[in-house]
Design a protein around this motif. Structure first.
Motif, PDB file in Angstrom:
ATOM      1  N   ALA A  70       0.835  -1.204   0.000  1.00  0.00           N
ATOM      2  CA  ALA A  70       0.000   0.000   0.000  1.00  0.00           C
ATOM      3  C   ALA A  70       0.870   1.254   0.000  1.00  0.00           C
ATOM      4  O   ALA A  70       0.564   2.227  -0.697  1.00  0.00           O
ATOM      5  CB  ALA A  70      -0.937  -0.001   1.204  1.00  0.00           C
ATOM      6  N   PHE A  73       2.171   1.542  -3.596  1.00  0.00           N
ATOM      7  CA  PHE A  73       1.151   2.019  -4.536  1.00  0.00           C
ATOM      8  C   PHE A  73       0.786   3.478  -4.271  1.00  0.00           C
ATOM      9  O   PHE A  73       0.683   4.285  -5.193  1.00  0.00           O
ATOM     10  CB  PHE A  73      -0.099   1.136  -4.468  1.00  0.00           C
ATOM     11  N   TRP A  74       0.591   3.833  -2.995  1.00  0.00           N
ATOM     12  CA  TRP A  74       0.217   5.207  -2.664  1.00  0.00           C
ATOM     13  C   TRP A  74       1.365   6.160  -2.985  1.00  0.00           C
ATOM     14  O   TRP A  74       1.153   7.234  -3.548  1.00  0.00           O
ATOM     15  CB  TRP A  74      -0.156   5.317  -1.186  1.00  0.00           C
ATOM     16  N   ASP A  88      -6.604   7.610  -2.971  1.00  0.00           N
ATOM     17  CA  ASP A  88      -5.412   6.841  -3.330  1.00  0.00           C
ATOM     18  C   ASP A  88      -5.073   5.806  -2.266  1.00  0.00           C
ATOM     19  O   ASP A  88      -4.633   4.700  -2.585  1.00  0.00           O
ATOM     20  CB  ASP A  88      -4.221   7.771  -3.561  1.00  0.00           C
ATOM     21  N   ALA A  92      -4.885   1.962  -2.891  1.00  0.00           N
ATOM     22  CA  ALA A  92      -3.619   1.288  -2.585  1.00  0.00           C
ATOM     23  C   ALA A  92      -3.853   0.061  -1.716  1.00  0.00           C
ATOM     24  O   ALA A  92      -3.295  -1.017  -1.984  1.00  0.00           O
ATOM     25  CB  ALA A  92      -2.662   2.261  -1.896  1.00  0.00           C
TER      26      ALA A  92
END
Length: 120
Positions: A70, A73-74, A88, A92
């Motif tokens: 996460a 991704f974030w 987001d 994520a």
């Protein structure tokens, strides 16, 4: 046999290209519509992306894939210009949990659960 042949061909092509560059050869510049040929490198974005990848690599064992993924991704979304922090973060975590179960159930590969051991 096939990986060895492909690897050998890649080495040969790399050597040929290195010789071409050493002799002064240059590739033709990209002529695509969406490429700004005069633009410079955005080092801030590169450093933020590298930080997200490094954080993922350092935290994956202790926090587990769900949290480190996460963060990856974030952080990638943030580095690439998104400023919808809550949306987001939800995306994520959805991606990291989804990929955790995709790897576990679909491929039989268990990613590190970290602090969620016994819960996932």
């Amino acid at each position: 046999v096939v990986p060895t042949v492909v690897g050998a061909l890649l080495v040969v092509v790399g050597v040929v290209l290195a010789i071409d560059v050493k002799r002064g050869g240059r590739g033709e510049p990209e002529g695509g519509e969406d490429v700004e040929l005069t633009g410079g490198t955005d080092w801030t974005t590169i450093v933020m992306l590298a930080a997200a990848f490094l954080a993922n690599a350092l935290l994956i064992e202790s926090l587990g894939w769900v949290f480190s993924g996460a963060i990856l991704f974030w952080g990638s979304a943030f580095a690439l210009g998104s400023r919808h922090y809550v949306r987001d973060a939800v995306i994520a975590f959805t991606l990291s949990i989804g990929s955790f179960y995709l790897f576990a159930l679909g491929l039989g590969i268990v990613l590190p659960p970290g602090i969620l051991r016994g819960i996932l």
